[in-house]
Motif scaffolding. Structure first.
Motif, mmCIF file in Angstrom:
data_model
loop_
_atom_site.group_PDB
_atom_site.id
_atom_site.type_symbol
_atom_site.label_atom_id
_atom_site.label_comp_id
_atom_site.label_asym_id
_atom_site.label_seq_id
_atom_site.Cartn_x
_atom_site.Cartn_y
_atom_site.Cartn_z
ATOM 1 N N VAL A 369 0.739 -1.129 -0.038
ATOM 2 C CA VAL A 369 -0.089 0.084 -0.043
ATOM 3 C C VAL A 369 0.842 1.187 0.150
ATOM 4 N N THR A 370 0.654 2.116 -0.934
ATOM 5 C CA THR A 370 1.700 3.172 -1.006
ATOM 6 C C THR A 370 0.629 4.432 -1.397
ATOM 7 N N ASP A 371 1.302 5.619 -0.921
ATOM 8 C CA ASP A 371 0.270 6.818 -0.911
ATOM 9 C C ASP A 371 1.211 8.043 -1.313
ATOM 10 N N THR A 372 0.833 8.924 -1.976
ATOM 11 C CA THR A 372 1.410 10.365 -2.272
ATOM 12 C C THR A 372 1.441 11.253 -1.239
ATOM 13 N N THR A 400 6.212 -10.719 7.609
ATOM 14 C CA THR A 400 6.883 -9.631 7.681
ATOM 15 C C THR A 400 6.147 -8.278 7.547
ATOM 16 N N LEU A 401 6.525 -7.022 8.074
ATOM 17 C CA LEU A 401 5.776 -5.838 7.764
ATOM 18 C C LEU A 401 6.748 -4.645 7.585
ATOM 19 N N GLU A 402 6.884 -4.118 6.627
ATOM 20 C CA GLU A 402 7.626 -2.934 6.573
ATOM 21 C C GLU A 402 6.725 -1.709 6.171
ATOM 22 N N GLY A 412 5.622 10.267 0.142
ATOM 23 C CA GLY A 412 4.273 9.633 0.555
ATOM 24 C C GLY A 412 4.816 8.325 1.558
ATOM 25 N N TRP A 413 4.116 7.471 1.688
ATOM 26 C CA TRP A 413 4.268 6.397 2.576
ATOM 27 C C TRP A 413 4.087 4.822 2.010
ATOM 28 N N ARG A 414 4.880 4.028 2.490
ATOM 29 C CA ARG A 414 4.665 2.705 2.099
ATOM 30 C C ARG A 414 4.674 1.638 3.054
ATOM 31 N N VAL A 415 3.517 0.818 2.857
ATOM 32 C CA VAL A 415 3.465 -0.388 3.737
ATOM 33 C C VAL A 415 3.561 -1.569 3.027
ATOM 34 N N HIS A 416 4.255 -2.488 3.373
ATOM 35 C CA HIS A 416 4.409 -3.637 2.756
ATOM 36 C C HIS A 416 4.412 -4.988 3.647
ATOM 37 N N LEU A 417 3.502 -5.881 3.142
ATOM 38 C CA LEU A 417 3.316 -6.991 4.174
ATOM 39 C C LEU A 417 3.367 -8.316 3.368
#
Length: 425
Positions: A369-372, A400-402, A412-417
């Motif tokens: 999940v990324t956003d700007t 794992t979660l980043e 923006g922000w990035r959530v990687h699961l």
């Protein structure tokens, strides 16, 4: 309806037989427990009664002249016999608190009893003290405690020569051994009972601790669920309210749509919150009609639609076959929900979001999940449960979660699961 005496007799008969069949040992054990309980409450009273009984018996033996039947010297003065009788019986009052001192105090009296030829039967009360030494003192103390009652017998046989050595000493040795054996047996059984009671207490304590841990874990789970539900819907409602405020003056129809969306989102939040609270009701925990299924990946389109209606443009892409167990689906759903909620809160104006789900074999799944967003001021206060909650859900399945800012020059922000394949059963 008529009452039949024969039926009443047949009904009462098993009960009567059951009562009659109650073992005698249960009555004895019940009496024994009551006596021990009374002894624990009133130890001195019991010792006084016990000592008084044997002092009375010794005085009756002295007053009635019964001691003369076994005496080697019938000409002993009365005061000496009385003193020997009291010296062998009165110390019993302290036999439980100081058994070794009592036996040492009785030893000179027993030796004098044998030397003078009085041969009072009260000398056998030493066996009671030996029993208490075996019951409450170190077992190695039995060596000298068994030797003391044998010394008067040796003196009596050596001085008056009545009977053979093996008869007199063997009989006394057997009596001492029986008293010590009874004390060791009672002590062993008492230690075993105390060990069982201690184990039962420890098991009860461990059970209470496990219950407390389970309660704490359940509270954390409920708090996490409520955070995900209420936090997301409140963020959507806040976005809709802000958008409706700006549209009220320029496009009233858009404001009306925003208000309708707020009502729909509020009802969804209340419905999910009510479902969560209903699960906690003990009287309905076994009623499947009151329980609503947890969100799954099929509900993602509703989640994305609600976020879009709140003013956050979201694109989604799915790769692979979404064949996941319900638990993994809930974890993925909550992570996506929390990531989009954080974008609504902190992304600022003109932010966009992108969701990519990739499914692999064996239940593996990767979500990005990324956003700007530019990190504008938060719309609502944060309680710090978002990222920890996502990490807890990820850890349940060994994933794992980043989560962090996107690398420059991107904003923006990035959530990687990533959840790995399920282990084979």
């Amino acid at each position: 309806m008529r009452f039949s005496p024969a039926a009443a007799h047949s009904t009462m008969e098993p009960v009567t037989q059951e009562r009659a069949a109650e073992p005698l040992t249960e009555h004895v054990q019940r009496i024994n427990r009551r006596v021990r309980a009374f002894d624990r409450r009133h130890p001195l009273l019991w010792d006084v009664h016990f000592t008084g009984f044997w002092v009375t018996a010794a005085l009756m033996d002295y007053a009635g002249g019964g001691w003369r039947n076994n005496a080697h010297d019938l000409g002993l003065p009365g005061w000496l016999v009385l003193a020997l009788s009291l010296g062998l019986s009165v110390p019993l009052l302290w036999r439980r608190r100081h058994p070794a001192a009592v036996l040492l105090a009785m030893a000179p009296v027993a030796l004098l009893n044998a030397w003078t030829g009085a041969a009072l039967q009260a000398a056998l009360l030493q066996l009671c003290v030996v029993y208490h030494i075996a019951l409450s003192r170190r077992l190695r103390s039995l060596w000298w405690a068994s030797a003391l009652p044998l010394a008067p017998v040796v003196v009596s046989v050596a001085r008056y020569g009545e009977g053979t050595w093996d008869q007199q000493i063997g009989s006394q040795l057997m009596s001492v051994a029986v008293a010590a054996l009874i004390g060791v047996t009672v002590r062993t059984r008492r230690n075993y009972t105390e060990a069982l009671e201690d184990r039962a207490r420890r098991l009860e304590t461990e059970r209470d601790q496990q219950a407390q841990l389970a309660t704490a874990a359940e509270r954390a789970r409920i708090a996490r669920e409520m955070h995900d539900i209420i936090g997301h819907h409140l963020s959507v409602i806040t976005g809709l309210a802000d958008g409706g405020k700006y549209a009220a003056a320029r496009a009233p129809e858009r404001a009306a749509q925003a208000l309708a969306a707020i009502g729909t989102t509020s009802r969804q939040a209340m419905s999910e919150l009510r479902r969560l609270l209903d699960v906690l009701r003990e009287e309905e925990e076994n009623d499947p009609a009151t329980l609503t299924p947890q969100p799954t990946l099929t509900d993602l389109h509703q989640l994305l639609a609600g976020v879009r209606s709140a003013g956050l443009p979201v694109t989604a892409a799915v790769h692979g076959d979404p064949a996941l167990p319900p638990g993994r689906q809930l974890a993925v759903y909550r992570v996506v929900q929390e990531a989009l909620t954080n974008t609504l809160r902190h992304g600022g104006p003109d932010a966009t979001a992108d969701v990519v789900l990739s499914y692999g074999p064996g239940g593996a799944v990767t979500v990005t999940v990324t956003d700007t967003g530019r990190g504008g001021p938060p719309v609502t206060a944060s309680d710090g449960r978002g990222l920890p909650g996502m990490r807890e859900r990820t850890a349940l399945y060994g994933g794992t979660l980043e989560a962090g800012p996107r690398p420059a020059p991107e904003q923006g922000w990035r959530v990687h699961l990533h959840l790995p394949e399920e282990p084979p059963q």
